[in-house]
Design an enzyme around this catalytic site. Sequence first.
Site, PDB file in Angstrom:
ATOM      1  N   SER A 143       0.806  -1.193  -0.090  1.00 22.76           N
ATOM      2  CA  SER A 143       0.091  -0.160   0.180  1.00 22.76           C
ATOM      3  C   SER A 143       0.955   1.250  -0.106  1.00 22.76           C
ATOM      4  O   SER A 143       1.970   1.196   0.421  1.00 22.76           O
ATOM      5  CB  SER A 143      -0.960   0.029   1.194  1.00 22.76           C
TER       6      SER A 143
HETATM    7  N1  SAH Z   1      -1.414  -4.704   3.935  1.00 21.11           N
HETATM    8  C1  SAH Z   1      -0.553  -5.131   2.990  1.00 21.11           C
HETATM    9  C2  SAH Z   1      -1.313  -4.579   1.605  1.00 21.11           C
HETATM   10  C3  SAH Z   1      -1.466  -5.865   0.600  1.00 21.11           C
HETATM   11  S1  SAH Z   1      -2.578  -5.770  -0.784  1.00 21.11           S
HETATM   12  C4  SAH Z   1       0.920  -4.468   2.910  1.00 21.11           C
HETATM   13  O1  SAH Z   1       0.917  -3.648   3.672  1.00 21.11           O
HETATM   14  O2  SAH Z   1       1.687  -4.844   1.991  1.00 21.11           O
HETATM   15  C5  SAH Z   1      -3.686  -6.801  -0.086  1.00 21.11           C
HETATM   16  C6  SAH Z   1      -3.494  -7.978   0.220  1.00 21.11           C
HETATM   17  O3  SAH Z   1      -4.691  -8.701   0.511  1.00 21.11           O
HETATM   18  C7  SAH Z   1      -2.951  -8.819  -1.006  1.00 21.11           C
HETATM   19  O4  SAH Z   1      -1.673  -9.476  -0.718  1.00 21.11           O
HETATM   20  C8  SAH Z   1      -3.942 -10.116  -1.297  1.00 21.11           C
HETATM   21  O5  SAH Z   1      -3.469 -11.346  -1.507  1.00 21.11           O
HETATM   22  C9  SAH Z   1      -4.728 -10.209   0.045  1.00 21.11           C
HETATM   23  N2  SAH Z   1      -6.185 -10.532   0.082  1.00 21.11           N
HETATM   24  C10 SAH Z   1      -7.035 -10.433  -0.813  1.00 21.11           C
HETATM   25  N3  SAH Z   1      -8.078 -10.984  -0.263  1.00 21.11           N
HETATM   26  C11 SAH Z   1      -7.961 -11.789   1.002  1.00 21.11           C
HETATM   27  C12 SAH Z   1      -8.824 -12.355   1.724  1.00 21.11           C
HETATM   28  N4  SAH Z   1     -10.145 -12.877   1.349  1.00 21.11           N
HETATM   29  N5  SAH Z   1      -8.190 -12.920   2.777  1.00 21.11           N
HETATM   30  C13 SAH Z   1      -6.976 -12.586   2.878  1.00 21.11           C
HETATM   31  N6  SAH Z   1      -5.997 -11.999   2.202  1.00 21.11           N
HETATM   32  C14 SAH Z   1      -6.745 -11.401   0.903  1.00 21.11           C
END
Ligand code: SAH
Length: 215
Positions: free
Chosen positions: A67
């Site tokens: 993010s």
């Molecule tokens: N908080 C992260 C942002 C990652 S982007 C950071 O600081 O880098 C969002 C993430 O959510 C992705 O890695 C994706 O695989 C995950 N994601 C999407 N749907 C999900 C679900 N149902 N349960 C858990 N993770 C999920």
Amino acid sequence: MIPNIDSPKYQGQRKFMVSKLKSLGINNKNVLNALNSVPRHLFMDPGLISHSYKNMAYPIDSGQTISQPYTVAFQTELINCKEGDEVLEIGTGSGYQAAILSYLGFDVFTIERNITLFKKSSLIFKNLSIKIKKNLLGDGYLGIADSAPFDAIIVTAAAKEIPKNLMNQLKVGGRMVIPIGEDEQIMYRFTRIEKSTFKKEEFGQFKFVPMVKGK
Ligand code: SAH
């Protein structure tokens, strides 16, 4: 061993990034201090390290993103937690947001559905001695019933609708910060005022990768 954990160059860039976040309206001192302290470059794709302290989201593995620092700071402000609070994050991704929450002294629970990212972030937490209470490979829509209720839930992927399970895993008084929508999302904060009463607040438009059901 992790080479080159931090350096004056990165520290300088972080300071500059934090001054930018301040100018964009982030004013919680603890949050700014956390973003000034956690080395984002250790969570980036190796080919993109030189961009670590720009206020932008970048690709990590499996088509997902780390993010934008502003978004991390904004969501962290919105959950409005104090040391020792139990916080559940949905979407571990790179692990950067979880590392910020841990730096702030929260008890962090985090769920990732993608096994590559789950393994990668687990290794980073271990190598950097970042305290995470529980990191799970699983479907964030289900939350963690065994560890609930939480003081706060921070969702870092775009949900199409309000995840009912997660609402039910908040303490009375607890807050969930979550982007909801398809192509673009609105950031919402739901506060559980009473067992079956939630206050809903809106905080503008954001863009996240989608929250997908199942592992
Ligand atoms: N908080 C992260 C942002 C990652 S982007 C950071 O600081 O880098 C969002 C993430 O959510 C992705 O890695 C994706 O695989 C995950 N994601 C999407 N749907 C999900 C679900 N149902 N349960 C858990 N993770 C999920």
